[in-house]
Design a protein around this motif. Structure first.
Motif, mmCIF file in Angstrom:
data_model
loop_
_atom_site.group_PDB
_atom_site.id
_atom_site.type_symbol
_atom_site.label_atom_id
_atom_site.label_comp_id
_atom_site.label_asym_id
_atom_site.label_seq_id
_atom_site.Cartn_x
_atom_site.Cartn_y
_atom_site.Cartn_z
ATOM 1 N N HIS A 148 24.634 131.821 37.042
ATOM 2 C CA HIS A 148 24.315 132.889 36.468
ATOM 3 C C HIS A 148 24.307 134.218 37.810
ATOM 4 O O HIS A 148 24.767 135.355 37.225
ATOM 5 C CB HIS A 148 23.230 133.190 35.667
ATOM 6 C CG HIS A 148 22.099 132.751 36.520
ATOM 7 N ND1 HIS A 148 21.435 133.459 36.809
ATOM 8 C CD2 HIS A 148 21.296 131.509 36.693
ATOM 9 C CE1 HIS A 148 20.082 133.221 37.475
ATOM 10 N NE2 HIS A 148 20.209 131.635 37.415
ATOM 11 N N VAL B 105 28.213 135.232 38.212
ATOM 12 C CA VAL B 105 28.678 136.134 37.328
ATOM 13 C C VAL B 105 28.080 137.427 37.498
ATOM 14 O O VAL B 105 28.926 138.458 37.321
ATOM 15 C CB VAL B 105 28.114 135.621 35.907
ATOM 16 C CG1 VAL B 105 28.407 136.666 34.671
ATOM 17 C CG2 VAL B 105 28.667 134.286 35.564
ATOM 18 N N GLN C 293 29.051 129.780 17.374
ATOM 19 C CA GLN C 293 28.814 131.153 17.128
ATOM 20 C C GLN C 293 30.019 131.944 16.901
ATOM 21 O O GLN C 293 31.046 131.268 17.296
ATOM 22 C CB GLN C 293 28.088 131.792 18.518
ATOM 23 C CG GLN C 293 26.755 131.169 18.900
ATOM 24 C CD GLN C 293 25.689 131.931 19.652
ATOM 25 O OE1 GLN C 293 25.793 133.192 19.405
ATOM 26 N NE2 GLN C 293 25.248 131.177 20.527
ATOM 27 N N ASP D 76 30.173 137.049 18.856
ATOM 28 C CA ASP D 76 29.148 136.789 19.547
ATOM 29 C C ASP D 76 29.418 136.199 20.770
ATOM 30 O O ASP D 76 28.777 136.242 21.791
ATOM 31 C CB ASP D 76 28.246 135.856 18.886
ATOM 32 C CG ASP D 76 27.546 136.589 17.703
ATOM 33 O OD1 ASP D 76 27.685 137.800 17.426
ATOM 34 O OD2 ASP D 76 26.892 135.916 16.894
ATOM 35 N N MET E 123 30.272 138.670 23.081
ATOM 36 C CA MET E 123 28.993 139.637 23.541
ATOM 37 C C MET E 123 28.281 138.616 24.592
ATOM 38 O O MET E 123 27.858 139.200 25.501
ATOM 39 C CB MET E 123 28.255 139.718 22.431
ATOM 40 C CG MET E 123 28.999 140.965 21.444
ATOM 41 S SD MET E 123 29.669 142.380 22.187
ATOM 42 C CE MET E 123 28.499 143.604 22.630
ATOM 43 N N LEU E 124 28.484 137.564 24.585
ATOM 44 C CA LEU E 124 27.768 136.711 25.584
ATOM 45 C C LEU E 124 28.370 136.782 26.632
ATOM 46 O O LEU E 124 27.696 136.560 27.910
ATOM 47 C CB LEU E 124 27.329 135.204 24.976
ATOM 48 C CG LEU E 124 26.501 134.797 23.817
ATOM 49 C CD1 LEU E 124 26.707 133.530 23.208
ATOM 50 C CD2 LEU E 124 25.036 134.968 24.607
ATOM 51 N N GLY E 125 29.825 136.796 26.473
ATOM 52 C CA GLY E 125 30.466 137.242 27.847
ATOM 53 C C GLY E 125 30.091 138.355 28.570
ATOM 54 O O GLY E 125 29.987 138.326 30.012
ATOM 55 N N TYR F 195 26.976 139.319 28.835
ATOM 56 C CA TYR F 195 25.547 139.204 28.721
ATOM 57 C C TYR F 195 24.797 139.693 29.811
ATOM 58 O O TYR F 195 23.835 140.524 29.810
ATOM 59 C CB TYR F 195 25.088 137.741 28.824
ATOM 60 C CG TYR F 195 23.532 137.493 28.904
ATOM 61 C CD1 TYR F 195 23.144 137.243 27.590
ATOM 62 C CD2 TYR F 195 22.885 137.231 29.982
ATOM 63 C CE1 TYR F 195 21.691 136.997 27.447
ATOM 64 C CE2 TYR F 195 21.664 136.829 30.126
ATOM 65 C CZ TYR F 195 20.725 136.754 28.880
ATOM 66 O OH TYR F 195 19.635 136.584 28.838
ATOM 67 N N THR F 196 25.397 140.064 31.111
ATOM 68 C CA THR F 196 25.026 140.491 32.255
ATOM 69 C C THR F 196 24.966 142.111 32.083
ATOM 70 O O THR F 196 24.110 142.851 32.870
ATOM 71 C CB THR F 196 25.546 140.173 33.486
ATOM 72 O OG1 THR F 196 27.134 140.385 33.283
ATOM 73 C CG2 THR F 196 25.130 138.691 33.850
ATOM 74 N N ILE G 215 24.786 143.673 28.995
ATOM 75 C CA ILE G 215 24.231 144.558 27.940
ATOM 76 C C ILE G 215 22.815 145.141 28.034
ATOM 77 O O ILE G 215 21.997 144.662 28.758
ATOM 78 C CB ILE G 215 24.014 143.382 26.657
ATOM 79 C CG1 ILE G 215 25.163 142.841 26.164
ATOM 80 C CG2 ILE G 215 22.949 143.869 25.494
ATOM 81 C CD1 ILE G 215 25.093 141.676 25.205
ATOM 82 N N ARG H 67 36.191 136.033 27.024
ATOM 83 C CA ARG H 67 34.843 136.216 27.554
ATOM 84 C C ARG H 67 34.672 136.402 28.848
ATOM 85 O O ARG H 67 33.560 137.135 29.048
ATOM 86 C CB ARG H 67 34.356 134.823 26.791
ATOM 87 C CG ARG H 67 32.808 134.538 27.045
ATOM 88 C CD ARG H 67 32.364 133.201 26.677
ATOM 89 N NE ARG H 67 32.723 131.980 27.434
ATOM 90 C CZ ARG H 67 32.432 130.760 27.266
ATOM 91 N NH1 ARG H 67 32.050 130.334 26.122
ATOM 92 N NH2 ARG H 67 32.997 129.919 28.016
#
Lengths: 610, 244, 291
Positions: B75, B78, B95, B99, B102-104, B106-107, B109, B153
């Motif tokens: 993490h 990323v 998912q 979604d 969007m998780l792609g 994540y850092t 958002i 992603r």
């Protein structure tokens, strides 16, 4: 710890226990008192129960959090038979072993498929149900007041007392049972049963592929441990002459588990050491009053943090031999005496394996689609295709790991569809795995011995008592295992733990282990992956040599040069379907194969060739 | 040329006492398209796991964007701008496609929501089939679509370097013909790409430089056009030892 | 008939407690594939700490919130210290034993300091029973199913609609993949255990006015909650709560029509049998065994 040191320590312990009641006479003090004598007797009983639990936890890799209930069951069987049915001591004691063992087997048979936390929950629930019944079924068990007035046990009219001043024969009876338990544990662990238990715990898949019925062996382990628990219970009831549920609660189960882990689960001496240490510290913890249970929790946590391998386990690791570089032998090394493994029958040319219309689907994904192929006896048949083409899936169907969705598999002329892997293994199908599945914490030699599991004929009783047939079979198996290690050049590594072998050696060992089954059909799943060029050449010689001696080999492989060098026939899969089938030379020139296997982007190599 | 975006020096990866990667040196220049080829078990995926922080290397150093990142967790990588499309794709199949995307991001958002929305539009433009299936559960996508989703992603973290492990795994050639031009285009727009591929021909055709791995080591490196005609590669992949 | 309604109502209430505990197990299991095995102690802390704090003079809401926060913290500490280091390999069960050790310590120290007996937690909702068709039940008991349903819905919203919730699902689905999109899986797991701690304490606080807060209130409830979660398959929030409520009702029916003494024996036997019949749980998915 070598067997000899272990034996000496055990003899020392036996002597100490035998002398203990007489210490007072030697030093002229009033020691031990009857109370102290009974403490040691109770410790020995717990030691017997812990030995049983060690077989389950340490060797079979299953955790029981309800062992106290099986211990209690033995105690109540002995008490109830004596009180309500007037049974004499000996038959009551026998039943107090057999009934818990049977209950253990009944509980285990359906449950051992689920491991880890599920099994833990089931055993906890069993323990709770047991205590609940004892507490509530007052008319039968006496409820909280328990069963009182159990008659003092007698053998052949001899009263077995437990009082220092009068008679304390019972002390020696318990001691004998403890020593016998130690001997049974040792015999079991060093037999095919113990090896199969450890194998099933360390790699369930590999165990099944080597002819081990994992459910049966785990059920056996559970039944054995329950039998030991029952024996302890029966002895306890006849010592205390009083039983109620309070002795057999969840806390006791945890205590028993702690004894095993503290001593060193999976070691022969562990349960004895653990019981001694914990039993002594429990006497100390009693001084903590209302904080006793707390101290207990702290102790449990400390053991898990500081000595996760237990006292004996940690000592053994420290004492382990240092790194020494050893010579790896050349392989394949066709030593004398390999004939039982390699020599084959007169069915050359017959179809050893026939697959017809085989389809395998996982959910929506079709991994193998309507595959028909035939493998002739004594040939090397390669199965190639791009990643994800269904080669390994096909291998897994043939070896029984996946049930086919459609189609039939015939092996050695008999239909094999739907049979579990261990049955197919016993019929003569051996396999290796793409990501080698060794029994990492067993020695190299033991790994090969596991492969011989189905060849043993000695019964359980013969094994435990180490009768001649067992010893002869064990000797023969050992000799053959050593020959197989010589064959793959690993003799110098026989006593290393398999997980410590370099990768190439692991592949060799896996092949030796598969050969220990004395297979007629050998399935190799990418045996060359991760090997060096030199090792691959040796592997080719080995495969070719085995086939020339009559073994049938199916080879899933990526290395094209290797396939061309070793195969008699090649089947090419793509997207689960057969796209080509024929001798290597034809396959190599087939444009469909080139496209499927090498991709169809402009390939410089093709230009070069053109 | 400026310093490379990624450089490895004597990186080793071991599982227990087994070494899967035995000292690899490797560099990916900024804006470069580099390939690693090699057969099963050569150590490619282990190397990728070390680069992306899934496993801690047993030795050596990994430098990313001028910073020593050896031993950083995935993490953290990323967040520093390295996105990895793992072997087997690993989409969150329970998912929806949206979604997953969007998780792609994540850092990003909560920090760069407008940028994320922009990028979402962009990747859906690259892969129109994902736009069509935006509300579908990812597990119901075909293998090729899942690979597109995994790439998309990865792109949504707005990486400086995109690492792709086994793009072709289980995919039909016609899907690959669709995916490779996208990668080439992304690279032309300035994205550095490290592609690990077993289908050597594809990798050699699209990359500039190629490393060939065997038994945990790099046995050959150079311009892809040179590597493609190296006899050792021909041997390993085409088994034409006799014919060559 | 009246009796049946009474059993159903009290069963609904008791079952909601099992459901809430099972929900906590579900939250932990999803994130870590491991749980605080003696999670019942978080439930106990919710009841006991609230009572103690109120005895120290704090008003009820402050006492309850403090207790819940303390349990959340305890949940996080347990994850970090006792679960994570013992959950490194698949199939590892070290965490089971370490968390049992913690549970023993928590319960024993509570018994030693708070005393072995239960104490009441006063609540305005547990003074006058409601009469429903001849059956009596405290409003507090009806609060439990309401809480169970609301928390389930809130949890589902969290998992589906919030970034953090989706990240938690991603961790649950595949830790490696979650890390590769930038999610700190360890932190998410810590958070899940804290959430579960709070949830357990909330359940303990809500039920304390009905059953009294005692040091031993958590053990059996915790075990039953875990069994409920496993029987449901630990697959989704709704499933575990439904099975929890059903189990509570089954218990009350057994108590009513057979005997209180036989309740746990029959109940646990039933659970063992269900698990034998459905090894993956009632709502669980069969996993394809990888070779």
């Amino acid at each position: 710890m070598s067997a000899r040191i272990g034996f000496l320590l055990l003899a020392g312990l036996a002597a100490a226990l035998a002398v203990f009641p007489w210490v007072g006479d030697l030093i002229g003090e009033r020691f031990p008192t009857s109370y102290e004598l009974r403490l040691v007797m109770r410790a020995m009983i717990l030691g017997i129960v812990a030995i049983g639990l060690n077989i389950l936890v340490g060797y079979a890799g299953l955790v029981s959090l309800g062992q106290a209930a099986l211990y209690g069951l033995g105690a109540h069987v002995a008490a109830l038979l004596a009180l309500k049915a007037g049974f004499p001591f000996v038959p009551a004691l026998v039943l107090s072993v057999l009934i818990p063992a049977a209950v253990g087997a009944m509980l285990a048979f359906p449950t051992v498929r689920v491991r880890g936390v599920y099994l833990a929950v089931i055993t906890i629930a069993f323990g709770l149900v047991f205590v609940n019944i004892l507490r509530e079924w007052v008319s039968f068990t006496g409820g909280a007041s328990g069963l009182v007035g159990i008659p003092r046990p007698t053998i052949l009219g001899e009263r077995l007392g437990a009082t220092r001043s009068m008679s304390f024969n019972y002390y020696y009876l318990i001691m004998l049972f403890l020593l016998a338990s130690v001997a049974v544990q040792a015999a079991l662990v060093r037999s095919r049963y113990g090896r199969a238990m450890r194998a099933a715990a360390q790699s369930e898949n590999a165990a099944r592929a080597l002819g081990i019925n994992v459910v049966a062996i785990r059920t056996l382990a559970f039944a054995i441990s329950a039998g030991f628990a029952g024996l302890g219970g029966g002895l306890f009831a006849n010592l205390a002459l009083f039983v109620n549920y309070e002795t057999f609660t969840f806390t006791t189960s945890i205590e028993l588990l702690l004894m095993v882990i503290l001593g060193g689960s999976g070691t022969l001496a562990g349960p004895l050491v653990g019981t001694t240490v914990l039993f002594s510290s429990t006497q100390f913890l009693q001084g903590l009053g209302e904080w006793q249970t707390f101290g207990y929790g702290v102790l449990l946590a400390l053991v898990l943090f500081i000595l996760p391998r237990g006292i004996v386990g940690s000592l053994m690791r420290r004492g382990g031999s240092g790194e020494t570089s050893r010579a790896t032998g050349a392989w394949p090394n066709w030593v004398d005496g390999l004939e039982p493994v390699t020599a084959r029958h007169d069915d050359a040319g017959q179809a050893t394996l026939a697959v017809r219309g085989l389809t395998l689907r996982f959910g929506g994904l079709t991994a193998v689609n309507d595959v028909t192929m035939e493998v002739r006896a004594g040939t090397v048949h390669a199965l190639i295709g791009p990643n994800g083409a269904g080669k390994s899936s096909l291998l897994n169907v043939v070896s029984g790991f996946y049930p086919a969705t459609l189609g039939t598999v015939t092996v050695f002329g008999e239909t094999a569809g739907g049979l579990p892997p261990y049955v197919l293994a016993r019929r003569g199908i051996a396999r290796t795995f793409q990501n080698t599945e060794l029994f990492g914490q067993m020695t190299v030699l033991e790994n090969v011995l596991v492969g011989q599991h189905p060849h043993f004929r000695a019964s359980f009783l013969e094994t435990v008592l180490r009768l001649p047939r067992f010893r002869r079979e064990e000797r023969e198996a050992m000799a053959e295992a050593r020959r197989l290690l010589q064959f793959v050049g690993l003799s110098a590594f026989a006593d290393d733990e398999a997980r410590n072998l370099p990768f190439g050696h692991q592949r060799r060992l896996e092949i030796a282990r598969a050969l220990a089954l004395r297979p007629k059909l050998l399935l190799l799943d990418e045996p060359a992956a991760g090997l060096t060029h030199g090792e691959i050449e040796d592997l080719v010689a080995l495969i070719r040599g085995l086939a020339d001696r009559g073994m049938t080999i199916v080879l899933v492989e990526h290395h094209v040069d290797m396939i061309m060098a070793v195969s008699d026939r090649v089947t090419v899969l793509d997207y689960g379907e057969v796209i080509a089938d024929g001798p290597p030379a034809t396959i190599q020139a087939d444009p469909r194969v080139i496209e499927a296997y090498f991709g169809h982007a402009t390939l410089p190599a093709q230009k070069v060739e053109a | 040329m400026s310093q490379p975006i990624l450089s490895l020096s004597a990186v080793r990866v071991a599982y227990g006492r087994i070494e899967a990667v035995r000292g690899v040196d490797l560099a990916v220049g900024r804006g470069a398209f580099v390939g690693i080829i090699g057969s099963n078990g050569a150590g490619k995926t282990s190397l990728m796991r070390a680069i992306s922080g899934v496993v801690r290397p047993a030795g050596g150093t990994i430098t990313f964007d001028g910073e020593d990142v050896t031993g950083r967790k995935s993490h953290e990588m990323v967040a520093r701008g390295l996105a990895m499309v793992p072997e087997g794709r690993m989409v969150f199949s329970d998912q929806s496609v949206r979604d997953n995307l969007m998780l792609g991001a994540y850092t990003r958002i909560g920090r760069d929501d407008a940028g994320v929305a922009d990028d979402l539009e962009k990747v859906l433009g690259l892969f129109p089939r994902l736009a069509e299936r935006i509300d579908q559960v990812a597990g119901t996508l075909s293998g090729g679509e899942q690979q597109m989703l995994a790439i998309a992603r990865g792109l949504l973290s707005r990486p400086k370097l995109l690492v792709i492990d086994e793009l072709s795994l289980g995919l039909a050639p016609k899907i690959l013909d669709l995916l490779f031009p996208v990668l080439t285009a992304l690279n032309r727009d300035g994205l550095s790409i490290l592609l690990v591929e077993q289908m050597a021909s594809y990798a050699l055709a699209v990359t500039e430089r190629t490393y060939v791995m065997e038994n945990g080591r790099v046995i050959l490196e150079g311009a892809s056009t040179d590597v493609a005609v190296d006899p050792r590669v021909l041997d390993a992949y085409l088994g034409r030892r006799g014919a060559a | 008939m009246e009796a049946v309604i009474q059993y159903l109502l009290t069963g609904l209430s008791a079952g909601s407690v099992y459901g809430l505990i099972a929900l906590g197990f579900y939250v932990m299991w999803s994130a870590a594939k491991a749980v605080n095995f003696t999670y019942g102690e978080m439930f106990m802390l919710g009841g006991v700490l609230t009572v103690v704090l109120m005895e120290l003079g704090l008003p009820l809401p402050v006492a309850a919130l403090t207790a819940i926060a303390a349990a959340a913290l305890a949940g996080a500490v347990i994850e970090r210290v006792f679960v994570r280091p013992f959950n490194q390999e698949s199939n590892a069960i070290g965490w089971m034993l370490t968390t049992i050790a913690v549970g023993i310590m928590i319960e024993a120290s509570t018994t030693a300091t708070y005393g072995p007996l239960g104490r009441p937690l006063p609540s305005p909702l547990a003074e006058e029973p409601l009469r429903i068709g001849g059956s009596g039940i405290y409003p507090q008991e009806l609060l439990l199913p309401v809480a169970a349903i609301l928390i389930t819905l809130a949890l589902e919203f969290f998992y589906r609609r919030t970034v953090l919730g989706r990240a938690m699902r991603a961790v649950s689905f595949n830790r490696v993949a979650a890390g590769l999109v930038g999610i700190d899986a360890d932190r998410i797991t810590l958070l899940a255990f804290a959430m579960a701690g709070a949830l357990g304490a909330l359940a303990g606080f809500l039920v304390a006015p009905v059953i009294q807060a005692s040091a031993s209130m958590g053990v059996i409830v915790g075990l039953k909650g875990f069994m409920v979660a496993i029987i449901a398959g630990i697959a989704n929030a709704r499933g575990v709560v439904v099975v929890g409520i059903l189990y509570g009702i089954a218990e009350k029916l057994i108590e009513g029509f057979l005997s209180t003494a036989a309740r746990d024996a029959i109940g646990f036997t039933l659970m063992i049998l269900l698990l034998l019949l459905f090894p993956q749980g009632l709502f669980g998915r069969a996993e394809v065994r990888k070779v």
